[in-house]
Design a protein around this motif. Sequence first.
Motif, PDB file in Angstrom:
ATOM      1  N   GLU A   1      35.363  44.344  44.121  1.00  0.00           N
ATOM      2  CA  GLU A   1      35.227  44.984  42.875  1.00  0.00           C
ATOM      3  C   GLU A   1      35.874  44.180  41.959  1.00  0.00           C
ATOM      4  O   GLU A   1      35.314  44.017  40.940  1.00  0.00           O
ATOM      5  N   GLU A   2      37.134  43.887  41.925  1.00  0.00           N
ATOM      6  CA  GLU A   2      37.815  43.095  41.068  1.00  0.00           C
ATOM      7  C   GLU A   2      37.322  41.959  40.707  1.00  0.00           C
ATOM      8  O   GLU A   2      37.095  41.572  39.733  1.00  0.00           O
ATOM      9  N   ALA A   3      36.726  40.998  41.749  1.00  0.00           N
ATOM     10  CA  ALA A   3      36.195  39.822  41.517  1.00  0.00           C
ATOM     11  C   ALA A   3      35.118  40.114  40.759  1.00  0.00           C
ATOM     12  O   ALA A   3      34.649  39.177  39.662  1.00  0.00           O
ATOM     13  N   LEU A   4      34.212  41.171  41.015  1.00  0.00           N
ATOM     14  CA  LEU A   4      32.987  41.178  40.312  1.00  0.00           C
ATOM     15  C   LEU A   4      33.240  41.857  38.918  1.00  0.00           C
ATOM     16  O   LEU A   4      32.416  41.411  37.823  1.00  0.00           O
ATOM     17  N   LEU A   5      34.299  42.550  38.660  1.00  0.00           N
ATOM     18  CA  LEU A   5      34.398  43.065  37.343  1.00  0.00           C
ATOM     19  C   LEU A   5      34.853  41.757  36.556  1.00  0.00           C
ATOM     20  O   LEU A   5      34.552  41.796  35.199  1.00  0.00           O
ATOM     21  N   ILE A   6      35.817  40.927  37.003  1.00  0.00           N
ATOM     22  CA  ILE A   6      36.321  39.825  36.196  1.00  0.00           C
ATOM     23  C   ILE A   6      35.107  39.054  35.836  1.00  0.00           C
ATOM     24  O   ILE A   6      34.768  38.622  34.694  1.00  0.00           O
ATOM     25  N   SER A   7      34.229  38.767  36.783  1.00  0.00           N
ATOM     26  CA  SER A   7      33.019  37.935  36.532  1.00  0.00           C
ATOM     27  C   SER A   7      32.246  38.574  35.538  1.00  0.00           C
ATOM     28  O   SER A   7      31.623  37.869  34.635  1.00  0.00           O
ATOM     29  N   GLN A   8      31.790  39.937  35.438  1.00  0.00           N
ATOM     30  CA  GLN A   8      31.084  40.470  34.569  1.00  0.00           C
ATOM     31  C   GLN A   8      31.763  40.427  33.002  1.00  0.00           C
ATOM     32  O   GLN A   8      30.980  40.309  31.967  1.00  0.00           O
ATOM     33  N   LEU A   9      33.090  40.613  33.081  1.00  0.00           N
ATOM     34  CA  LEU A   9      33.566  40.609  31.641  1.00  0.00           C
ATOM     35  C   LEU A   9      33.362  38.828  31.236  1.00  0.00           C
ATOM     36  O   LEU A   9      33.028  38.713  30.053  1.00  0.00           O
ATOM     37  N   VAL A  10      33.699  37.951  32.158  1.00  0.00           N
ATOM     38  CA  VAL A  10      33.481  36.403  31.822  1.00  0.00           C
ATOM     39  C   VAL A  10      31.895  36.503  31.150  1.00  0.00           C
ATOM     40  O   VAL A  10      31.413  35.556  30.159  1.00  0.00           O
ATOM     41  N   VAL A  11      30.995  36.934  31.771  1.00  0.00           N
ATOM     42  CA  VAL A  11      29.552  36.686  31.916  1.00  0.00           C
ATOM     43  C   VAL A  11      29.325  37.204  30.380  1.00  0.00           C
ATOM     44  O   VAL A  11      28.551  36.624  29.616  1.00  0.00           O
ATOM     45  N   ASP A  12      29.655  38.569  30.183  1.00  0.00           N
ATOM     46  CA  ASP A  12      29.551  39.260  28.998  1.00  0.00           C
ATOM     47  C   ASP A  12      30.022  38.180  27.555  1.00  0.00           C
ATOM     48  O   ASP A  12      29.467  38.309  26.618  1.00  0.00           O
TER      49      ASP A  12
END
Length: 115
Positions: free
Chosen positions: A76-87
């Motif tokens: 979940e942590e990797a996905l959250l960081i990824s989502q923040l960067v994509v945003d």
Amino acid sequence: MQLTEESQKILQSNPYKEELQEVVDYTAQLLQEKMIRPTDLQWTILINHLSEMVIREKENRTILEVDPAMFSEVSEEALLISQLVVDKVGQLPKDETYVLSIHFESAKQNEEETK
């Protein structure tokens, strides 16, 4: 964060240098907050991916669709960081989040290997 020569070349060759630098700095900050330390090679590969993402966003291009089930082992942590960067990059499809998350997940493994 000290960038390798290869990473600096990627930054300099991107037609949207300022935007890319902003995304790289933002990503570095997120990783530092989470105490995730990519190797130099992982950073170079990540910066190359971020460079491509910025180009896709600016030029309205997309990556191929991916099956989210392929990423079920990503934290979940990797996905959250990824989502923040994509945003931060802009208007990109959800597929980008999944593909980008692999970089963060593999960098997280560095910490576990050194324990």
